[in-house]
Design a protein around this motif. Structure first.
Motif, PDB file in Angstrom:
ATOM      1  N   GLU A  30      51.269  40.184  46.587  1.00  0.00           N
ATOM      2  CA  GLU A  30      50.762  38.897  47.076  1.00  0.00           C
ATOM      3  C   GLU A  30      49.321  38.688  46.648  1.00  0.00           C
ATOM      4  O   GLU A  30      48.942  37.591  46.222  1.00  0.00           O
ATOM      5  CB  GLU A  30      50.887  38.823  48.600  1.00  0.00           C
ATOM      6  N   ALA A  31      48.527  39.739  46.747  1.00  0.00           N
ATOM      7  CA  ALA A  31      47.117  39.632  46.366  1.00  0.00           C
ATOM      8  C   ALA A  31      46.973  39.422  44.866  1.00  0.00           C
ATOM      9  O   ALA A  31      46.238  38.527  44.419  1.00  0.00           O
ATOM     10  CB  ALA A  31      46.366  40.883  46.804  1.00  0.00           C
ATOM     11  N   TYR A  32      47.671  40.238  44.083  1.00  0.00           N
ATOM     12  CA  TYR A  32      47.550  40.127  42.629  1.00  0.00           C
ATOM     13  C   TYR A  32      47.963  38.733  42.156  1.00  0.00           C
ATOM     14  O   TYR A  32      47.275  38.105  41.338  1.00  0.00           O
ATOM     15  CB  TYR A  32      48.421  41.182  41.942  1.00  0.00           C
ATOM     16  N   LEU A  33      49.058  38.238  42.683  1.00  0.00           N
ATOM     17  CA  LEU A  33      49.565  36.931  42.264  1.00  0.00           C
ATOM     18  C   LEU A  33      48.622  35.801  42.674  1.00  0.00           C
ATOM     19  O   LEU A  33      48.355  34.884  41.895  1.00  0.00           O
ATOM     20  CB  LEU A  33      50.957  36.701  42.843  1.00  0.00           C
ATOM     21  N   GLU A  34      48.096  35.861  43.885  1.00  0.00           N
ATOM     22  CA  GLU A  34      47.186  34.806  44.348  1.00  0.00           C
ATOM     23  C   GLU A  34      45.885  34.809  43.558  1.00  0.00           C
ATOM     24  O   GLU A  34      45.382  33.757  43.165  1.00  0.00           O
ATOM     25  CB  GLU A  34      46.898  34.980  45.845  1.00  0.00           C
ATOM     26  N   PHE A  35      45.332  35.999  43.329  1.00  0.00           N
ATOM     27  CA  PHE A  35      44.106  36.084  42.536  1.00  0.00           C
ATOM     28  C   PHE A  35      44.337  35.556  41.123  1.00  0.00           C
ATOM     29  O   PHE A  35      43.503  34.855  40.559  1.00  0.00           O
ATOM     30  CB  PHE A  35      43.605  37.530  42.478  1.00  0.00           C
ATOM     31  N   SER A  36      45.479  35.896  40.550  1.00  0.00           N
ATOM     32  CA  SER A  36      45.798  35.455  39.186  1.00  0.00           C
ATOM     33  C   SER A  36      45.965  33.940  39.124  1.00  0.00           C
ATOM     34  O   SER A  36      45.518  33.299  38.168  1.00  0.00           O
ATOM     35  CB  SER A  36      47.072  36.147  38.693  1.00  0.00           C
ATOM     36  N   LYS A  37      46.610  33.362  40.141  1.00  0.00           N
ATOM     37  CA  LYS A  37      46.791  31.905  40.174  1.00  0.00           C
ATOM     38  C   LYS A  37      45.459  31.178  40.219  1.00  0.00           C
ATOM     39  O   LYS A  37      45.330  30.055  39.731  1.00  0.00           O
ATOM     40  CB  LYS A  37      47.640  31.512  41.394  1.00  0.00           C
ATOM     41  N   LYS A  38      44.455  31.826  40.804  1.00  0.00           N
ATOM     42  CA  LYS A  38      43.120  31.232  40.875  1.00  0.00           C
ATOM     43  C   LYS A  38      42.338  31.420  39.571  1.00  0.00           C
ATOM     44  O   LYS A  38      41.220  30.937  39.446  1.00  0.00           O
ATOM     45  CB  LYS A  38      42.323  31.857  42.035  1.00  0.00           C
ATOM     46  N   GLY A  39      42.938  32.143  38.633  1.00  0.00           N
ATOM     47  CA  GLY A  39      42.270  32.371  37.368  1.00  0.00           C
ATOM     48  C   GLY A  39      41.280  33.515  37.399  1.00  0.00           C
ATOM     49  O   GLY A  39      40.475  33.681  36.474  1.00  0.00           O
ATOM     50  N   SER A  62      65.787  42.028  49.330  1.00  0.00           N
ATOM     51  CA  SER A  62      65.146  40.746  49.608  1.00  0.00           C
ATOM     52  C   SER A  62      63.775  40.609  48.929  1.00  0.00           C
ATOM     53  O   SER A  62      63.141  39.556  49.015  1.00  0.00           O
ATOM     54  CB  SER A  62      64.978  40.565  51.124  1.00  0.00           C
ATOM     55  N   THR A  63      63.316  41.661  48.250  1.00  0.00           N
ATOM     56  CA  THR A  63      62.007  41.614  47.600  1.00  0.00           C
ATOM     57  C   THR A  63      62.023  40.595  46.468  1.00  0.00           C
ATOM     58  O   THR A  63      62.878  40.669  45.574  1.00  0.00           O
ATOM     59  CB  THR A  63      61.635  43.002  47.026  1.00  0.00           C
ATOM     60  N   PRO A  64      61.101  39.622  46.482  1.00  0.00           N
ATOM     61  CA  PRO A  64      61.079  38.603  45.424  1.00  0.00           C
ATOM     62  C   PRO A  64      60.889  39.225  44.038  1.00  0.00           C
ATOM     63  O   PRO A  64      60.161  40.210  43.885  1.00  0.00           O
ATOM     64  CB  PRO A  64      59.865  37.742  45.793  1.00  0.00           C
ATOM     65  N   GLN A  65      61.534  38.639  43.054  1.00  0.00           N
ATOM     66  CA  GLN A  65      61.438  39.152  41.687  1.00  0.00           C
ATOM     67  C   GLN A  65      59.993  39.176  41.198  1.00  0.00           C
ATOM     68  O   GLN A  65      59.576  40.107  40.502  1.00  0.00           O
ATOM     69  CB  GLN A  65      62.301  38.291  40.745  1.00  0.00           C
ATOM     70  N   GLU A  66      59.217  38.151  41.573  1.00  0.00           N
ATOM     71  CA  GLU A  66      57.828  38.121  41.100  1.00  0.00           C
ATOM     72  C   GLU A  66      57.011  39.273  41.685  1.00  0.00           C
ATOM     73  O   GLU A  66      56.060  39.742  41.060  1.00  0.00           O
ATOM     74  CB  GLU A  66      57.170  36.779  41.406  1.00  0.00           C
ATOM     75  N   PHE A  67      57.392  39.757  42.878  1.00  0.00           N
ATOM     76  CA  PHE A  67      56.737  40.944  43.434  1.00  0.00           C
ATOM     77  C   PHE A  67      57.092  42.171  42.596  1.00  0.00           C
ATOM     78  O   PHE A  67      56.241  42.986  42.265  1.00  0.00           O
ATOM     79  CB  PHE A  67      57.166  41.190  44.883  1.00  0.00           C
ATOM     80  N   GLN A 205      51.843  41.359  57.160  1.00  0.00           N
ATOM     81  CA  GLN A 205      51.921  39.924  57.447  1.00  0.00           C
ATOM     82  C   GLN A 205      50.572  39.211  57.274  1.00  0.00           C
ATOM     83  O   GLN A 205      50.513  37.989  57.202  1.00  0.00           O
ATOM     84  CB  GLN A 205      52.430  39.711  58.878  1.00  0.00           C
ATOM     85  N   SER A 206      49.508  39.981  57.224  1.00  0.00           N
ATOM     86  CA  SER A 206      48.154  39.408  57.192  1.00  0.00           C
ATOM     87  C   SER A 206      47.575  39.313  55.780  1.00  0.00           C
ATOM     88  O   SER A 206      46.472  38.790  55.597  1.00  0.00           O
ATOM     89  CB  SER A 206      47.215  40.259  58.059  1.00  0.00           C
ATOM     90  N   THR A 207      48.319  39.795  54.781  1.00  0.00           N
ATOM     91  CA  THR A 207      47.766  39.863  53.429  1.00  0.00           C
ATOM     92  C   THR A 207      47.309  38.510  52.909  1.00  0.00           C
ATOM     93  O   THR A 207      46.178  38.360  52.426  1.00  0.00           O
ATOM     94  CB  THR A 207      48.793  40.464  52.446  1.00  0.00           C
ATOM     95  N   LEU A 208      48.164  37.503  52.999  1.00  0.00           N
ATOM     96  CA  LEU A 208      47.797  36.200  52.443  1.00  0.00           C
ATOM     97  C   LEU A 208      46.591  35.586  53.150  1.00  0.00           C
ATOM     98  O   LEU A 208      45.764  34.935  52.514  1.00  0.00           O
ATOM     99  CB  LEU A 208      48.990  35.241  52.501  1.00  0.00           C
ATOM    100  N   SER A 209      46.478  35.815  54.444  1.00  0.00           N
ATOM    101  CA  SER A 209      45.322  35.294  55.181  1.00  0.00           C
ATOM    102  C   SER A 209      44.036  35.954  54.694  1.00  0.00           C
ATOM    103  O   SER A 209      43.003  35.292  54.552  1.00  0.00           O
ATOM    104  CB  SER A 209      45.499  35.544  56.677  1.00  0.00           C
ATOM    105  N   VAL A 210      44.097  37.252  54.444  1.00  0.00           N
ATOM    106  CA  VAL A 210      42.921  37.958  53.920  1.00  0.00           C
ATOM    107  C   VAL A 210      42.562  37.417  52.543  1.00  0.00           C
ATOM    108  O   VAL A 210      41.388  37.142  52.248  1.00  0.00           O
ATOM    109  CB  VAL A 210      43.182  39.477  53.850  1.00  0.00           C
ATOM    110  N   ILE A 211      43.563  37.246  51.693  1.00  0.00           N
ATOM    111  CA  ILE A 211      43.313  36.761  50.336  1.00  0.00           C
ATOM    112  C   ILE A 211      42.717  35.359  50.359  1.00  0.00           C
ATOM    113  O   ILE A 211      41.788  35.045  49.606  1.00  0.00           O
ATOM    114  CB  ILE A 211      44.619  36.781  49.511  1.00  0.00           C
TER     115      ILE A 211
END
Length: 219
Positions: A30-39, A62-67, A205-211
């Protein structure tokens, strides 16, 4: 210039001969993908460099493919000894039980955390990632977390996993011993704390909020 972030992950792969561990994949992905989306320019580092293990318990049907695809970035991590705080804007420590074993022992990580914090750069961690903060002290000798609002995987959550018996210490208890103001939410609820440039979250559950908090500060 894009912002630069170093993500520090564990190399530790077993709690004992029968129980494997490592990184909790969603917290990394989640962190890697969000940081990457921000460039942002993301570097993945670990105490030993090389391959960083994923906790098998963090992957299922159930793990998303992008993960799953982000596991590629864990195959050849940079050795922490090659990392300097002056090259980055933020440091982020995802969790997984593996962090409890090697991150607190890494002198290089302790130096980096001090440098990031004292240079007014962002120090962020989630779930068991704050285990990396346990050994970190400031130049005045005080624990980095002393007197600050901090969040991490709680003793109650650890007991619920039944893995507390395998841990070298309990993270919440250790952080409290270091003089932090530990702020806990109910088990498995999203919760994070921001104290200046120190950003910490409680559980997966808190990862995205931290990011999001990191991104907000970085701009």
């Amino acid at each position: 210039m894009s912002k630069k972030i170093v993500m520090v992950v564990t190399n530790h792969k077993e709690m004992n001969e029968e129980k494997a561990t490592g990184i909790w994949l969603s917290e990394f992905a989640e962190a890697y993908l969000e940081f990457s989306k921000k460039g942002y320019d993301v570097t993945v580092a670990s105490p030993l460099g090389g391959t960083a293990p994923v906790d098998p318990g963090s992957v299922d049907e159930s793990t998303p493919q992008e993960f799953l695809e982000t596991k590629h970035y864990l195959q050849d991590t940079v050795n922490l000894n090659q990392v300097s705080a002056e090259d980055f804007d933020a440091i982020f420590l995802p969790g997984g039980h593996g962090t409890m074993f090697d991150l607190p022992k890494s002198k290089k990580l302790q130096e980096l955390l001090r440098d990031f914090y004292e240079e007014d750069k962002i120090v962020a961690a989630v779930c068991h990632g704050p285990a990396g903060l346990v050994g970190a002290t400031l130049s005045n000798g005080q624990p980095l977390v002393a007197g600050k609002r901090v969040n991490a995987f709680t003793d109650r959550e650890e007991a619920e996993t039944t893995l507390d018996q395998y841990m070298p210490f309990l993270l919440e208890s250790k952080i409290r011993e270091l003089g932090a103001i530990f702020v806990a939410a109910p088990n498995w609820h999203t919760h994070y704390e921001v104290d200046g440039n120190l950003i910490t979250g409680q559980n997966p559950q808190s990862t995205l909020s931290v990011i999001k908090a990191v991104v907000e500060k970085l701009g």
